[in-house]
Scaffold this motif. Structure first.
Motif, PDB file in Angstrom:
ATOM      1  N   GLN A 177       0.817  -1.211   0.000  1.00  0.00           N
ATOM      2  CA  GLN A 177       0.000   0.000   0.000  1.00  0.00           C
ATOM      3  C   GLN A 177       0.852   1.263   0.000  1.00  0.00           C
ATOM      4  O   GLN A 177       0.459   2.283  -0.565  1.00  0.00           O
ATOM      5  CB  GLN A 177      -0.935  -0.019   1.209  1.00  0.00           C
ATOM      6  N   ARG A 178       2.003   1.221   0.624  1.00  0.00           N
ATOM      7  CA  ARG A 178       2.851   2.408   0.676  1.00  0.00           C
ATOM      8  C   ARG A 178       3.334   2.797  -0.718  1.00  0.00           C
ATOM      9  O   ARG A 178       3.419   3.982  -1.055  1.00  0.00           O
ATOM     10  CB  ARG A 178       4.050   2.149   1.594  1.00  0.00           C
ATOM     11  N   LEU A 179       3.622   1.807  -1.555  1.00  0.00           N
ATOM     12  CA  LEU A 179       4.069   2.060  -2.926  1.00  0.00           C
ATOM     13  C   LEU A 179       2.926   2.011  -3.929  1.00  0.00           C
ATOM     14  O   LEU A 179       3.165   2.201  -5.131  1.00  0.00           O
ATOM     15  CB  LEU A 179       5.135   1.038  -3.324  1.00  0.00           C
ATOM     16  N   ASN A 180       1.707   1.737  -3.435  1.00  0.00           N
ATOM     17  CA  ASN A 180       0.537   1.635  -4.303  1.00  0.00           C
ATOM     18  C   ASN A 180       0.768   0.578  -5.392  1.00  0.00           C
ATOM     19  O   ASN A 180       0.526   0.800  -6.579  1.00  0.00           O
ATOM     20  CB  ASN A 180       0.195   2.978  -4.950  1.00  0.00           C
ATOM     21  N   GLN A 181       1.228  -0.597  -4.964  1.00  0.00           N
ATOM     22  CA  GLN A 181       1.515  -1.680  -5.888  1.00  0.00           C
ATOM     23  C   GLN A 181       0.837  -2.962  -5.425  1.00  0.00           C
ATOM     24  O   GLN A 181       0.566  -3.142  -4.233  1.00  0.00           O
ATOM     25  CB  GLN A 181       3.022  -1.931  -6.001  1.00  0.00           C
ATOM     26  N   ALA A 182       0.576  -3.820  -6.390  1.00  0.00           N
ATOM     27  CA  ALA A 182       0.018  -5.147  -6.119  1.00  0.00           C
ATOM     28  C   ALA A 182       0.684  -6.133  -7.069  1.00  0.00           C
ATOM     29  O   ALA A 182       1.165  -5.751  -8.139  1.00  0.00           O
ATOM     30  CB  ALA A 182      -1.495  -5.171  -6.296  1.00  0.00           C
ATOM     31  N   GLY A 183       0.692  -7.378  -6.651  1.00  0.00           N
ATOM     32  CA  GLY A 183       1.355  -8.369  -7.489  1.00  0.00           C
ATOM     33  C   GLY A 183       1.148  -9.771  -6.969  1.00  0.00           C
ATOM     34  O   GLY A 183       0.271 -10.043  -6.145  1.00  0.00           O
ATOM     35  N   ILE A 184       1.996 -10.659  -7.448  1.00  0.00           N
ATOM     36  CA  ILE A 184       1.926 -12.063  -7.082  1.00  0.00           C
ATOM     37  C   ILE A 184       3.340 -12.592  -6.906  1.00  0.00           C
ATOM     38  O   ILE A 184       4.272 -12.151  -7.594  1.00  0.00           O
ATOM     39  CB  ILE A 184       1.166 -12.874  -8.165  1.00  0.00           C
ATOM     40  N   SER A 185       3.495 -13.506  -5.982  1.00  0.00           N
ATOM     41  CA  SER A 185       4.775 -14.160  -5.727  1.00  0.00           C
ATOM     42  C   SER A 185       4.608 -15.656  -5.965  1.00  0.00           C
ATOM     43  O   SER A 185       3.709 -16.280  -5.401  1.00  0.00           O
ATOM     44  CB  SER A 185       5.255 -13.902  -4.299  1.00  0.00           C
ATOM     45  N   ILE A 186       5.457 -16.217  -6.826  1.00  0.00           N
ATOM     46  CA  ILE A 186       5.398 -17.636  -7.177  1.00  0.00           C
ATOM     47  C   ILE A 186       6.739 -18.261  -6.821  1.00  0.00           C
ATOM     48  O   ILE A 186       7.781 -17.845  -7.320  1.00  0.00           O
ATOM     49  CB  ILE A 186       5.091 -17.833  -8.669  1.00  0.00           C
TER      50      ILE A 186
END
Length: 205
Positions: free
Chosen positions: A141-150
């Motif tokens: 949230q601090r960087l306004n980013q979302a993603g996935i870790s595989i």
């Protein structure tokens, strides 16, 4: 009176001499060894071909997944992880400004993408990850980013001759992939506006 004995010699022309049982057993043993080697070689070749084909297919699937995943996050109005306040969430819900909702869900070895609007499913996609992989969604949230870790399973580790450790006693090296994108920032639109401004500058000159 002396009786004379007669000796009759019969010669069979064109008939080879007989084969002993030992020779037959040796020939069968050699044939079985050659057959076993050929079957092992064929099995190794087929397994290598299957693994290479699977690697190519998974690579193409991951490229398509990465492109769609980034585009969805860039075009998102809001992003929500489900279940909330869990270390490794398995569902990511994306709300777009046009009213569409995109739900990314991680199953056992599969990642599903469902596009819906007003509760009606418009489109579905399925992407597969290597067997034994562990995946979860992340949000910064601090960087306004979302993603996935595989986290993909690693290849077997060769035994260490110095320490004598076997592959079972040594940990396997795993590969971790992460895809992170900025929420609500579509870089495609930024590129289009940049190209338009550059064309206008050239026309003005």
């Amino acid at each position: 009176m002396r009786r004379r004995g007669f000796m009759i010699s019969i010669r069979q022309h064109g008939i080879p001499p007989g084969i002993s049982l030992v020779e037959v057993v040796v020939a069968m043993a050699i044939a079985m060894v050659l057959m076993g080697l050929s079957m092992t070689t064929l099995h190794t070749i087929m397994r290598a071909e299957r693994e290479s084909s699977e690697a190519v297919w998974l690579g193409a699937s991951f490229q398509r997944f990465s492109r769609l995943f980034r585009d969805d996050i860039h075009a998102a109005e809001s992003v929500q992880l489900e279940p909330e306040k869990v270390a490794n969430p398995k569902t990511l819900v994306i709300q777009k400004p046009d009213g569409e909702q995109i739900t990314w869900r991680i199953e056992q070895f599969r990642i599903d993408r469902v596009v819906s609007r007003e509760g009606k499913v418009l489109h579905e996609d399925m992407f597969y990850v290597p067997t034994g992989s562990e995946a979860h969604f992340i949000q910064q949230q601090r960087l306004n980013q979302a993603g996935i870790s595989i986290r993909e399973p690693g290849s077997p580790v060769l035994p260490d001759k110095e320490s004598g450790n076997t592959p079972e006693s040594r940990p396997r090296a795993a590969h971790e992939l992460a895809v992170l994108s900025t929420i609500g920032r579509d870089y495609r639109l930024t590129q289009i506006s940049f190209e338009q401004s550059e064309k206008e500058t050239n026309q003005a000159n």
